[in-house]
Design an enzyme around this catalytic site. Structure first.
Site, PDB file in Angstrom:
ATOM      1  N   HIS A   4     -19.280  46.560  36.741  1.00 59.46           N
ATOM      2  CA  HIS A   4     -17.211  46.566  36.968  1.00 59.46           C
ATOM      3  C   HIS A   4     -16.719  47.653  38.303  1.00 59.46           C
ATOM      4  O   HIS A   4     -15.926  46.605  38.806  1.00 59.46           O
ATOM      5  CB  HIS A   4     -17.364  48.447  35.814  1.00 59.46           C
ATOM      6  N   LEU A  39     -26.478  43.013  34.597  1.00 60.21           N
ATOM      7  CA  LEU A  39     -25.738  45.084  34.246  1.00 60.21           C
ATOM      8  C   LEU A  39     -25.260  45.167  32.990  1.00 60.21           C
ATOM      9  O   LEU A  39     -23.989  43.778  32.997  1.00 60.21           O
ATOM     10  CB  LEU A  39     -24.928  45.237  35.650  1.00 60.21           C
ATOM     11  N   GLY A  43     -15.074  40.030  34.785  1.00 66.29           N
ATOM     12  CA  GLY A  43     -16.696  38.874  34.374  1.00 66.29           C
ATOM     13  C   GLY A  43     -17.128  38.067  34.402  1.00 66.29           C
ATOM     14  O   GLY A  43     -16.226  37.731  32.547  1.00 66.29           O
ATOM     15  N   GLN A  79     -11.669  45.915  18.361  1.00 65.73           N
ATOM     16  CA  GLN A  79     -13.027  44.676  18.914  1.00 65.73           C
ATOM     17  C   GLN A  79     -14.028  44.777  18.826  1.00 65.73           C
ATOM     18  O   GLN A  79     -14.981  44.366  18.350  1.00 65.73           O
ATOM     19  CB  GLN A  79     -12.959  44.277  19.847  1.00 65.73           C
ATOM     20  N   ASP A 108     -19.012  38.300  30.450  1.00 62.20           N
ATOM     21  CA  ASP A 108     -18.751  37.616  29.247  1.00 62.20           C
ATOM     22  C   ASP A 108     -17.849  36.382  29.773  1.00 62.20           C
ATOM     23  O   ASP A 108     -16.171  36.540  29.310  1.00 62.20           O
ATOM     24  CB  ASP A 108     -17.589  39.022  28.748  1.00 62.20           C
TER      25      ASP A 108
HETATM   26  P1  AMP Z   1     -16.930  46.624  29.546  1.00 62.59           P
HETATM   27  O1  AMP Z   1     -16.571  47.645  30.260  1.00 62.59           O
HETATM   28  O2  AMP Z   1     -17.946  45.577  28.742  1.00 62.59           O
HETATM   29  O3  AMP Z   1     -15.845  45.570  28.268  1.00 62.59           O
HETATM   30  O4  AMP Z   1     -16.757  45.417  30.670  1.00 62.59           O
HETATM   31  C1  AMP Z   1     -14.753  45.221  31.744  1.00 62.59           C
HETATM   32  C2  AMP Z   1     -15.369  44.635  32.713  1.00 62.59           C
HETATM   33  O5  AMP Z   1     -16.468  43.461  33.429  1.00 62.59           O
HETATM   34  C3  AMP Z   1     -15.023  42.406  32.033  1.00 62.59           C
HETATM   35  O6  AMP Z   1     -14.263  41.734  31.990  1.00 62.59           O
HETATM   36  C4  AMP Z   1     -17.193  42.146  32.159  1.00 62.59           C
HETATM   37  O7  AMP Z   1     -16.886  40.962  31.698  1.00 62.59           O
HETATM   38  C5  AMP Z   1     -17.410  42.496  33.567  1.00 62.59           C
HETATM   39  N1  AMP Z   1     -18.296  42.817  33.517  1.00 62.59           N
HETATM   40  C6  AMP Z   1     -19.724  43.794  33.100  1.00 62.59           C
HETATM   41  N2  AMP Z   1     -20.539  43.407  33.244  1.00 62.59           N
HETATM   42  C7  AMP Z   1     -20.419  43.000  34.384  1.00 62.59           C
HETATM   43  C8  AMP Z   1     -21.385  42.225  34.968  1.00 62.59           C
HETATM   44  N3  AMP Z   1     -22.811  42.637  34.915  1.00 62.59           N
HETATM   45  N4  AMP Z   1     -20.960  40.924  35.826  1.00 62.59           N
HETATM   46  C9  AMP Z   1     -19.962  41.475  36.787  1.00 62.59           C
HETATM   47  N5  AMP Z   1     -18.635  42.007  35.538  1.00 62.59           N
HETATM   48  C10 AMP Z   1     -19.508  42.870  34.542  1.00 62.59           C
END
Ligand code: AMP
Length: 274
Positions: A34, A181, A144, A58, A147
């Site tokens: 993040h 991560l 990221g 979701q 996803d």
């Molecule tokens: P989340 O909190 O899991 O919904 O993720 C929020 C944002 O952070 C999304 O755009 C994810 O794709 C991105 N993200 C989560 N983990 C990673 C990672 N290891 N590397 C890059 N972006 C990430």
């Protein structure tokens, strides 16, 4: 840093902004993945908004909504240190009303891979991202590549609905051993941490094969499944183009290789862009 818990609070601070707005939507339990998005957004914009919202629509019935990691205090400190201007942590009643108008994921690309395994997940994801993009008034919104299908669908939504925001894809951040991560990695215990490495190892193996001239998708996927034998269950291994159409042959510069697998409690996903 202002912490906004209501739409009114968010709008009030936002009204003072002059210049570009960078926006990073998250579900919290922030980690270096993040943070890389947050740092990039900070660098490229005049103002920075981060949201932390564990979006119930979701999650499917039986998924980990209730046990999804919540780390509000730590998230707040991380955002403060990173120079975030507004941390938007809305209460649920601010975000939804009964009998909502819903947007849906596209019938094909929204219902393969993650969409097939988690039907309805992308409807809820797009619904909340639409709301958050509108609320933030973002010039640039950061997502990221981790996803990858989510990123492709958000890019399509912005295109299909003529939304005035740039979607910025960000590189996947991994730990020193290659594990992508994820907030869900904290569910990994004992030997699961070691076994979880088979996801990134399978992607490395695939990349090596491509570099050695092997472009046949079936051959590559078969070899990946061998490497993935350390996982408890492999949900899918897929080779698609950047629009998520299945490929028979890898196209250099237009391919994503993806894997989803269970290791212990968490379901993990990873991918590589070739
Ligand atoms: P989340 O909190 O899991 O919904 O993720 C929020 C944002 O952070 C999304 O755009 C994810 O794709 C991105 N993200 C989560 N983990 C990673 C990672 N290891 N590397 C890059 N972006 C990430």
């Amino acid at each position: 840093m202002i912490i906004a818990r209501t739409i009114d609070e968010l709008q009030k601070v936002k009204r003072e902004f002059k210049g570009s707005i960078g926006f990073v939507p998250t579900m919290g339990a922030l980690h270096q993945g993040h943070l890389s998005l947050i740092h990039q957004a900070k660098e490229e914009n005049d103002h920075l908004i981060v949201s932390v919202f564990v979006n119930p629509t979701q999650f499917l019935e039986g998924e980990d909504l209730d046990s999804y990691p919540r780390r509000e205090d730590a998230d707040r400190k991380i955002c403060e240190l990173a120079g975030v201007d507004i941390l938007f942590m809305p209460m649920i009643d601010q975000m939804y009303e009964k009998d909502e108008l819903c947007i849906g994921a596209p019938a094909i690309r929204g219902y393969i891979l993650e969409g097939e395994k988690r039907p309805g997940h992308f409807d809820g994801m797009l619904q909340v991202v639409m709301k958050l993009l509108n609320l933030s008034g973002a010039t640039n919104a950061y997502f990221g590549k981790k996803d990858a299908q989510q990123l492709a669908l958000i890019t399509q939504m912005v295109r299909n609905y003529f939304m005035d925001v740039n979607i910025i894809p960000c590189e996947i951040v991994r730990d020193e051993r290659g594990l992508a991560l994820s907030s869900r990695n904290m569910y990994l215990h004992g030997d699961e941490k070691e076994r979880a490495l088979c996801l990134s190892r399978s992607l490395k193996r695939a990349t090596k094969m491509v570099m050695a001239g092997e472009h046949n998708a079936e051959t590559i996927k078969k070899e990946m499944l061998n490497v993935l034998s350390d996982a408890d269950e492999v949900e899918y291994v897929a080779i698609v183009d950047r629009e998520f159409n299945a490929l028979e042959e890898v196209e250099i510069g237009n391919t994503i290789i993806l894997v989803a697998a269970w290791v212990g409690k968490p379901r993990l996903i990873d991918n590589i862009w070739i």
